[in-house]
Motif scaffolding. Sequence first.
Motif, PDB file in Angstrom:
ATOM      1  N   LEU A  81       0.760  -1.237   0.013  1.00  0.00           N
ATOM      2  CA  LEU A  81       0.142  -0.011  -0.069  1.00  0.00           C
ATOM      3  C   LEU A  81       0.756   1.173  -0.034  1.00  0.00           C
ATOM      4  N   GLY A  82       2.086   1.055   0.584  1.00  0.00           N
ATOM      5  CA  GLY A  82       3.000   2.556   0.476  1.00  0.00           C
ATOM      6  C   GLY A  82       3.768   2.069   1.829  1.00  0.00           C
ATOM      7  N   GLY A  83       4.894   2.907   1.782  1.00  0.00           N
ATOM      8  CA  GLY A  83       5.957   2.657   2.792  1.00  0.00           C
ATOM      9  C   GLY A  83       6.138   1.265   3.105  1.00  0.00           C
ATOM     10  N   ASP A  84       6.091   0.952   4.496  1.00  0.00           N
ATOM     11  CA  ASP A  84       6.335  -0.478   4.933  1.00  0.00           C
ATOM     12  C   ASP A  84       4.941  -1.164   5.339  1.00  0.00           C
ATOM     13  N   GLU A  85       3.996  -0.702   4.480  1.00  0.00           N
ATOM     14  CA  GLU A  85       2.591  -1.250   4.680  1.00  0.00           C
ATOM     15  C   GLU A  85       2.492  -2.427   3.410  1.00  0.00           C
ATOM     16  N   PHE A  86       2.112  -3.752   4.003  1.00  0.00           N
ATOM     17  CA  PHE A  86       1.577  -4.635   2.892  1.00  0.00           C
ATOM     18  C   PHE A  86       0.234  -5.359   3.501  1.00  0.00           C
ATOM     19  N   VAL A  87      -0.538  -5.731   2.400  1.00  0.00           N
ATOM     20  CA  VAL A  87      -1.590  -6.446   2.638  1.00  0.00           C
ATOM     21  C   VAL A  87      -1.614  -7.934   1.984  1.00  0.00           C
ATOM     22  N   ILE A  88      -2.564  -8.732   2.380  1.00  0.00           N
ATOM     23  CA  ILE A  88      -2.502 -10.190   1.748  1.00  0.00           C
ATOM     24  C   ILE A  88      -3.876 -10.314   1.958  1.00  0.00           C
ATOM     25  N   LEU A  89      -4.414 -10.678   0.598  1.00  0.00           N
ATOM     26  CA  LEU A  89      -5.873 -11.209   0.503  1.00  0.00           C
ATOM     27  C   LEU A  89      -5.852 -12.586   0.442  1.00  0.00           C
ATOM     28  N   LEU A  90      -6.444 -13.227   1.562  1.00  0.00           N
ATOM     29  CA  LEU A  90      -6.335 -14.875   1.419  1.00  0.00           C
ATOM     30  C   LEU A  90      -7.753 -15.298   0.837  1.00  0.00           C
ATOM     31  N   ASP A  91      -7.875 -15.764  -0.350  1.00  0.00           N
ATOM     32  CA  ASP A  91      -9.047 -16.318  -0.902  1.00  0.00           C
ATOM     33  C   ASP A  91      -9.572 -17.362  -0.678  1.00  0.00           C
ATOM     34  N   CYS A  92     -10.667 -17.517  -0.441  1.00  0.00           N
ATOM     35  CA  CYS A  92     -11.399 -18.903  -0.372  1.00  0.00           C
ATOM     36  C   CYS A  92     -10.808 -19.649   0.906  1.00  0.00           C
ATOM     37  N   ILE A  93     -10.870 -19.240   2.064  1.00  0.00           N
ATOM     38  CA  ILE A  93     -10.292 -19.824   3.251  1.00  0.00           C
ATOM     39  C   ILE A  93     -11.439 -20.720   3.784  1.00  0.00           C
ATOM     40  N   ASN A  94     -11.156 -21.867   4.528  1.00  0.00           N
ATOM     41  CA  ASN A  94     -12.165 -22.715   4.855  1.00  0.00           C
ATOM     42  C   ASN A  94     -12.740 -22.073   6.441  1.00  0.00           C
ATOM     43  N   HIS A  95     -11.537 -21.926   7.222  1.00  0.00           N
ATOM     44  CA  HIS A  95     -11.893 -21.505   8.536  1.00  0.00           C
ATOM     45  C   HIS A  95     -10.988 -20.196   9.058  1.00  0.00           C
ATOM     46  N   ASP A  96     -11.436 -19.722  10.043  1.00  0.00           N
ATOM     47  CA  ASP A  96     -10.742 -18.399  10.799  1.00  0.00           C
ATOM     48  C   ASP A  96      -9.025 -18.960  10.928  1.00  0.00           C
ATOM     49  N   GLN A  97      -9.097 -20.051  11.373  1.00  0.00           N
ATOM     50  CA  GLN A  97      -7.684 -20.637  11.759  1.00  0.00           C
ATOM     51  C   GLN A  97      -6.665 -20.624  10.599  1.00  0.00           C
ATOM     52  N   ASP A  98      -7.136 -20.694   9.319  1.00  0.00           N
ATOM     53  CA  ASP A  98      -6.514 -20.506   8.239  1.00  0.00           C
ATOM     54  C   ASP A  98      -5.655 -19.184   8.003  1.00  0.00           C
ATOM     55  N   ALA A  99      -6.370 -18.059   8.291  1.00  0.00           N
ATOM     56  CA  ALA A  99      -5.821 -16.802   8.427  1.00  0.00           C
ATOM     57  C   ALA A  99      -4.776 -16.772   9.391  1.00  0.00           C
TER      58      ALA A  99
END
Length: 872
Positions: A527-545
């Motif tokens: 996104l800028g500077g030292d900020e990164f984002v990850i979009l985890l597509d189609c996960i089964n459970h919250d634990q996956d994230a």
Amino acid sequence: MFRDKTPEAREVARLHKRIARLKALARIYKRAEVTQNALLAISNLAASVTSQEEFYGVVYDSIDTLVPTDNFFIATLNSKTNKIEIPFFADEKDAHPHDLYPNETLSDTLASGLTGYVFRTGESLLCDNTKYQKLLDNNEVVSLGSDCHQWLGVPIKNNGIITGVIVVQSYDKNINYGDIDLELMNFISQHISTVTEHLQHQEQLEQAISKRTKELSIAYEKLKQEVSERRRAENLQKTLFEIADLATSNIDNSQFYAEIHNVISRLLAANNCFIALLNEQHTGLSFPFYVSQFNSPAPKPRPLQDGLTEFIIQHQKPRLFHKNDIDELISSLSVYTQAPELNNTRQIHQWIGIPLFIQGKVIGALTIYSFNANQNYHESDLELLTFVSQHIATAIERKLSAESLKASHEQLEEKVAQRTQALALLNQNLEKEITQRKQIEYQLQHDAKHDNLTNLPNRAMFMEQLSQAIKHLRRHPQDKFALLFIDMDRFKLLNDTLGHLEGDRFLIETAKRLKKCIRVNDNLARLGGDEFVILLDCINHDQDAIEVAERVLKALARPYQLTQKMFYSSASIGIALSSSQGTDTSESILRNADAAMYQAKSDGKGCYVVFQQQSYQQVNNIQLEKELRQAISNNELQISYLPILNLTTQTLIAFEPRLFWLHPQLGKIKQVQINNIAQQCNLHIELDKYTLNQLNVDFAHLQAYCTHSVQIHLSLSSQHLKHKHALRSLKNQLKKCQFNLEQLYLFFNERAFAQDNNIHINAFESLAQLQVKLGIYDYGSVNGAINSLTFLPISVLKLDPSYCTHLESGSYFKLAKAYFLAAQALGLTLNATGITHSDQIDKLKEIGITIGQGQPLGQVLVLPKTAALDCA
């Protein structure tokens, strides 16, 4: 009386009669055979005839053998003009109707006679003189042509519609027509109808074939033209690419211009071609390239004169000259007046001159010409060459720039030998930059949506991907995705200490590590500077994230190799999970992940926090401020005491009090979060007073944990020092404390001290009179002057926690060592904070630091809650 015939005579008579009958039958059979052969000939011809005239002639010959015909003709009705025509006519007496009625319309004349009568009635007509006279008397017909003995007309019908009439006449009274003749004529009329229909269909088919053939021919020609134009466009595009490639190629001038000529030759004939360039002063011409079909030598450089090349450069327009055009220019004294020796145009058939522009200015000309009258150039060739010349000029510009750089490099190499390597590197970088200019043209769209440093998708592209994920979730509510917001800890400190170049290398390496932590179908962006984002597509459970977040933390905790030294970092991660209710937007879920990330930073960094809607409220929320004020008033805040130990003997030396709040809805709110709320609503002074009050209650219990006089390290807000009344209030509260103030250490933030050191110096001197010990916390977080500490009555410095986190880095180790030596020189004690593992303790001992605090040094102490006395 007659005498009876004898039996012999009667038998002879009977035989004569039989012979007569046999002869009559033979004649009948003979006629039937002739008739049958004639009709078969007509039938066969009807299937193979190619024209009506051919068929009519055979019909006439056949009828003439069967029916005596003094006159025979066929009348047809033209469907387009609705007029009666005579396509076939044969008569012994009368001439053709066209000749008999020259002043009348043939169709109207025929319509008034017996032929017209058959057309009107649609029935066959066998007419003798008696019947003919009757028709005349009844005004049904008019008399036409010569008188005849009998007239027989039969209609020709096609699908019940009369299309013509076939007519035979006899002038001999001994020739009579009967039913057999009528039937024969009807049979022939049917064949005429069939042939007519067949020929019409054949004609229509031939017309359709001819029309379709013409259409296909036109389409084919258009297709050939399109193919030719497309090939020409592809050839032109290929040519432009080759010219662009030549501009960045590392070849000498002769090969460069020869390749330019090869490219031009593939577009049009260029057996005679040269390029003329102006010198830097625009006073002379040189000819870096020249080719002639007669192998003439190249012109030598010359001053500007009045040749055709100078004419093109002066007028700055492309021109196509024929021989007569050149002669007119010479006659009008426009060229070759000052330098007639330059005139070598006597054998030239055509001449094309194109000015070469660089940044809007003419730098020379491109010329091709022909001597052969069979080799002709057209305006389209002029337009094509003009278009290509723009790219040739650009290529020449880049080539000249590269040569200029090379020449400068060689001159500098002769003068400054020790800088040869640096200049070579600079030259390579310039060549790379020229090559990249072409690549940038093809990556404009890519760059608009990607981060230039890490080549990851940028904010704009990621927001599109996130929006698509939300749209997919609305169509498929059973699916789920997660968003991880990653912020690197202490990145600003890395830039300040190692420089921005190493900071960029750090971000690139971070991006590589993050890519290895996710799947192919997941999306990673910066996104800028030292900020990164990850979009985890189609996960089964919250634990996956959560598993991905733990994997990311582990990957980013590994040391970085920067400036040939090891550098340790960590990250704070906020996790936002998609909602199945369809209420998420791309902005809201990114905001939630951002809020969770800040919560992770508040929890001590190097961790992750999952966003919970009920746990995150805006810190400036009026209700939350009100609840905090009430918690202070109702004595609902609690204190935990962090132990401070001697690193060598593991002896307890002091406690550092930290507030926490057990909120009924939000759960446990730590000191950092409370400070954030207090900063928004200006409650820092009240919180510090609350802590001092509680210390009066807890001090006796704390002393029981230590065999000697326990120290209390209390961090206070610099708001106490900014106003006289606030400082006076703090001093009054300290005077009322029920424990020995010599055991109390008050710490103030280094950043606030650096911003206004005069106020701090005066306030510290005032507080020192109460026998309390003073110190600075987060020391080393700003670039403050060490000599300013000599003016403060302080005894302890608490090192910023980031130094313990990065002790594996040589630069941090050296910096911490320098701070220790400076403090030692000033007679101050340097304490370590933020210790997370035992390896750091060894490093601190190596530096000489013997006092520290952190997780491995003991559990946080929480005393039973007791109502505090108001010492205010």
